[in-house]
Design a protein around this motif. Structure first.
Motif, PDB file in Angstrom:
ATOM      1  N   PRO A 187       0.817  -1.221   0.000  1.00  0.00           N
ATOM      2  CA  PRO A 187       0.000   0.000   0.000  1.00  0.00           C
ATOM      3  C   PRO A 187       0.848   1.267   0.000  1.00  0.00           C
ATOM      4  N   VAL A 188       0.418   2.244  -0.784  1.00  0.00           N
ATOM      5  CA  VAL A 188       1.034   3.579  -0.773  1.00  0.00           C
ATOM      6  C   VAL A 188       0.084   4.556  -0.075  1.00  0.00           C
ATOM      7  N   ASP A 189      -1.199   4.519  -0.472  1.00  0.00           N
ATOM      8  CA  ASP A 189      -2.179   5.417   0.136  1.00  0.00           C
ATOM      9  C   ASP A 189      -3.565   5.086  -0.419  1.00  0.00           C
ATOM     10  N   ILE A 190      -4.569   5.664   0.212  1.00  0.00           N
ATOM     11  CA  ILE A 190      -5.937   5.554  -0.295  1.00  0.00           C
ATOM     12  C   ILE A 190      -6.528   6.960  -0.334  1.00  0.00           C
ATOM     13  N   ILE A 191      -7.026   7.338  -1.515  1.00  0.00           N
ATOM     14  CA  ILE A 191      -7.602   8.668  -1.718  1.00  0.00           C
ATOM     15  C   ILE A 191      -9.118   8.498  -1.879  1.00  0.00           C
ATOM     16  N   ALA A 192      -9.883   9.432  -1.307  1.00  0.00           N
ATOM     17  CA  ALA A 192     -11.326   9.489  -1.577  1.00  0.00           C
ATOM     18  C   ALA A 192     -11.551  10.600  -2.604  1.00  0.00           C
ATOM     19  N   VAL A 193     -12.214  10.259  -3.696  1.00  0.00           N
ATOM     20  CA  VAL A 193     -12.435  11.213  -4.786  1.00  0.00           C
ATOM     21  C   VAL A 193     -13.928  11.550  -4.838  1.00  0.00           C
ATOM     22  N   THR A 194     -14.257  12.821  -4.675  1.00  0.00           N
ATOM     23  CA  THR A 194     -15.661  13.247  -4.690  1.00  0.00           C
ATOM     24  C   THR A 194     -16.274  12.983  -6.063  1.00  0.00           C
ATOM     25  N   ARG A 195     -17.454  12.347  -6.055  1.00  0.00           N
ATOM     26  CA  ARG A 195     -18.157  12.091  -7.326  1.00  0.00           C
ATOM     27  C   ARG A 195     -19.092  13.265  -7.620  1.00  0.00           C
ATOM     28  N   HIS A 196     -19.161  13.637  -8.897  1.00  0.00           N
ATOM     29  CA  HIS A 196     -20.073  14.717  -9.293  1.00  0.00           C
ATOM     30  C   HIS A 196     -21.154  14.191 -10.235  1.00  0.00           C
ATOM     31  N   ASN A 197     -21.471  12.909 -10.108  1.00  0.00           N
ATOM     32  CA  ASN A 197     -22.484  12.333 -11.001  1.00  0.00           C
ATOM     33  C   ASN A 197     -23.806  13.079 -10.850  1.00  0.00           C
ATOM     34  N   ARG A 198     -24.461  13.327 -11.996  1.00  0.00           N
ATOM     35  CA  ARG A 198     -25.692  14.127 -11.970  1.00  0.00           C
ATOM     36  C   ARG A 198     -26.785  13.489 -11.112  1.00  0.00           C
ATOM     37  N   THR A 199     -26.807  12.153 -11.063  1.00  0.00           N
ATOM     38  CA  THR A 199     -27.869  11.468 -10.307  1.00  0.00           C
ATOM     39  C   THR A 199     -27.824  11.824  -8.817  1.00  0.00           C
ATOM     40  N   LEU A 200     -26.645  12.225  -8.330  1.00  0.00           N
ATOM     41  CA  LEU A 200     -26.528  12.548  -6.899  1.00  0.00           C
ATOM     42  C   LEU A 200     -27.365  13.767  -6.526  1.00  0.00           C
ATOM     43  N   GLU A 201     -27.657  14.610  -7.517  1.00  0.00           N
ATOM     44  CA  GLU A 201     -28.446  15.820  -7.247  1.00  0.00           C
ATOM     45  C   GLU A 201     -29.924  15.626  -7.595  1.00  0.00           C
ATOM     46  N   MET A 202     -30.282  14.489  -8.155  1.00  0.00           N
ATOM     47  CA  MET A 202     -31.656  14.309  -8.636  1.00  0.00           C
ATOM     48  C   MET A 202     -32.591  13.951  -7.482  1.00  0.00           C
ATOM     49  N   GLY A 203     -33.713  14.690  -7.406  1.00  0.00           N
ATOM     50  CA  GLY A 203     -34.658  14.548  -6.296  1.00  0.00           C
ATOM     51  C   GLY A 203     -35.147  13.132  -6.115  1.00  0.00           C
ATOM     52  N   ASN A 204     -35.466  12.436  -7.215  1.00  0.00           N
ATOM     53  CA  ASN A 204     -36.021  11.090  -7.068  1.00  0.00           C
ATOM     54  C   ASN A 204     -34.995  10.106  -6.493  1.00  0.00           C
ATOM     55  N   TYR A 205     -33.722  10.293  -6.882  1.00  0.00           N
ATOM     56  CA  TYR A 205     -32.665   9.426  -6.336  1.00  0.00           C
ATOM     57  C   TYR A 205     -32.471   9.709  -4.842  1.00  0.00           C
ATOM     58  N   ARG A 206     -32.473  10.988  -4.504  1.00  0.00           N
ATOM     59  CA  ARG A 206     -32.238  11.368  -3.104  1.00  0.00           C
ATOM     60  C   ARG A 206     -33.380  10.868  -2.217  1.00  0.00           C
ATOM     61  N   LYS A 207     -34.616  11.006  -2.744  1.00  0.00           N
ATOM     62  CA  LYS A 207     -35.799  10.570  -1.987  1.00  0.00           C
ATOM     63  C   LYS A 207     -35.746   9.042  -1.769  1.00  0.00           C
ATOM     64  N   ALA A 208     -35.403   8.333  -2.857  1.00  0.00           N
ATOM     65  CA  ALA A 208     -35.340   6.859  -2.751  1.00  0.00           C
ATOM     66  C   ALA A 208     -34.301   6.440  -1.721  1.00  0.00           C
ATOM     67  N   ALA A 209     -33.161   7.153  -1.692  1.00  0.00           N
ATOM     68  CA  ALA A 209     -32.097   6.793  -0.749  1.00  0.00           C
ATOM     69  C   ALA A 209     -32.551   7.047   0.694  1.00  0.00           C
ATOM     70  N   ASP A 210     -33.227   8.179   0.888  1.00  0.00           N
ATOM     71  CA  ASP A 210     -33.677   8.522   2.236  1.00  0.00           C
ATOM     72  C   ASP A 210     -34.747   7.527   2.697  1.00  0.00           C
ATOM     73  N   GLU A 211     -35.744   7.315   1.825  1.00  0.00           N
ATOM     74  CA  GLU A 211     -36.847   6.434   2.220  1.00  0.00           C
ATOM     75  C   GLU A 211     -36.412   4.964   2.291  1.00  0.00           C
ATOM     76  N   GLY A 212     -35.507   4.591   1.395  1.00  0.00           N
ATOM     77  CA  GLY A 212     -35.072   3.181   1.360  1.00  0.00           C
ATOM     78  C   GLY A 212     -33.938   2.903   2.333  1.00  0.00           C
ATOM     79  N   ARG A 213     -33.483   3.937   3.032  1.00  0.00           N
ATOM     80  CA  ARG A 213     -32.410   3.798   4.025  1.00  0.00           C
ATOM     81  C   ARG A 213     -31.138   3.195   3.434  1.00  0.00           C
ATOM     82  N   PHE A 214     -30.747   3.714   2.264  1.00  0.00           N
ATOM     83  CA  PHE A 214     -29.432   3.366   1.715  1.00  0.00           C
ATOM     84  C   PHE A 214     -28.753   4.669   1.319  1.00  0.00           C
TER      85      PHE A 214
END
Ligand SMILES: C[S@@+](CC[C@H](N)C(=O)[O-])C[C@H]1O[C@@H](n2cnc3c(N)ncnc32)[C@H](O)[C@@H]1O
Length: 242
Positions: A187-214
């Motif tokens: 191992p050298v290192d582990i980096i976390a890279v922020t995703r900017h996928n459009r689905t992350l901002e979409m209301g239906n995806y966010r609602k499903a994640a909140d309601e589905g507890r994922f």
């Protein structure tokens, strides 16, 4: 929505972020390619872990992002893919590359994340394999092949995301690949890279994640490892080609 493109600068923490798929005036790889890698990630890996003239391999080269970055930074890019999308990406299975042992200085890969996206009809496509062990077995062979072609002390960078599928559960692909790679790499290192996928901002995806507890996938791993020296848990010795 068009995203700002700030000046490209080396990332210096273990949290990487840049608000665009491409840097500079043009494009690296193709915006239209589903699953293309953000080019600043490749740029930062190549900038930090190779020198001008070095040979940089991408065994899952897709739309050629790594080749374009290599051109910008004066490295020799070697791009392979099962389904090449342009002439300078050559056709090969990442488990069997036409390269001689220890002839590559750096490997960057953004493999399929199990069967999350369909890339081609080729039955050898790793993007057809479920994360129930089949994907992991295929990727173990890819890691063996990377260890074979990479020079001692050469760096392997794996850009990957965990998979959560409703009804099928959570698969920690980042942890799986990191652990598997340790057969040949340290191992050298582990980096976390922020995703900017459009689905992350979409209301239906966010609602499903909140309601589905994922959780929606908010980051990718960039796993950084260095090839072990010969005799310290070495790689297969075979291979042909250039
Ligand atoms: C996430 S994409 C890579 C994207 C690429 N880095 C870019 O920026 O365009 C994964 C790629 O792996 C390729 N692939 C899947 N199975 C493969 C295999 N066995 N050998 C080589 N390439 C494979 C797919 O065709 C796809 O282009």
């Amino acid at each position: 929505m068009s995203l700002r493109k700030p000046k490209l600068a080396p990332q210096v923490t273990t949290l990487w972020d840049y608000p665009s798929q491409h840097y500079g005036e043009g494009q690296q790889g193709s915006q239209a390619y589903r699953g293309a890698t953000p080019s600043y990630v490749v740029w930062n890996v190549v900038h930090r872990f190779s020198s001008p003239g070095d040979r940089v391999l991408d065994p899952f080269c897709g739309s050629g992002t790594t080749l374009d970055v290599c051109k910008d930074l004066g490295r020799e890019g070697l791009g392979f893919d099962l389904a090449p999308s342009r002439p300078d990406v050559r056709q090969a299975d990442a488990r069997s590359l036409p390269l001689k042992n220890r002839t590559v200085d750096l490997v960057f890969m953004d493999p399929p994340y199990a069967d999350n996206l369909t890339y081609s009809d080729d039955p050898r496509c790793i993007g057809k394999l479920k994360a129930d062990g089949r994907y992991q077995r295929a990727m173990r062979l890819v890691l063996d092949e990377c260890a074979r072609v990479l020079r001692e002390d050469g760096v392997l960078a794996i850009y990957v995301c965990d998979v959560f599928q409703k009804g099928r559960g959570f698969y920690p692909l980042g942890f799986d690949l990191f652990e598997m790679a340790r057969a040949h790499f340290v191992p050298v290192d582990i980096i976390a890279v922020t995703r900017h996928n459009r689905t992350l901002e979409m209301g239906n995806y966010r609602k499903a994640a909140d309601e589905g507890r994922f959780f929606l996938r908010g980051f990718n791993y960039l796993l950084l490892l260095r090839r072990k020296k010969e005799g310290a848990g070495g790689a297969r010795s075979q291979g042909c080609g250039q």
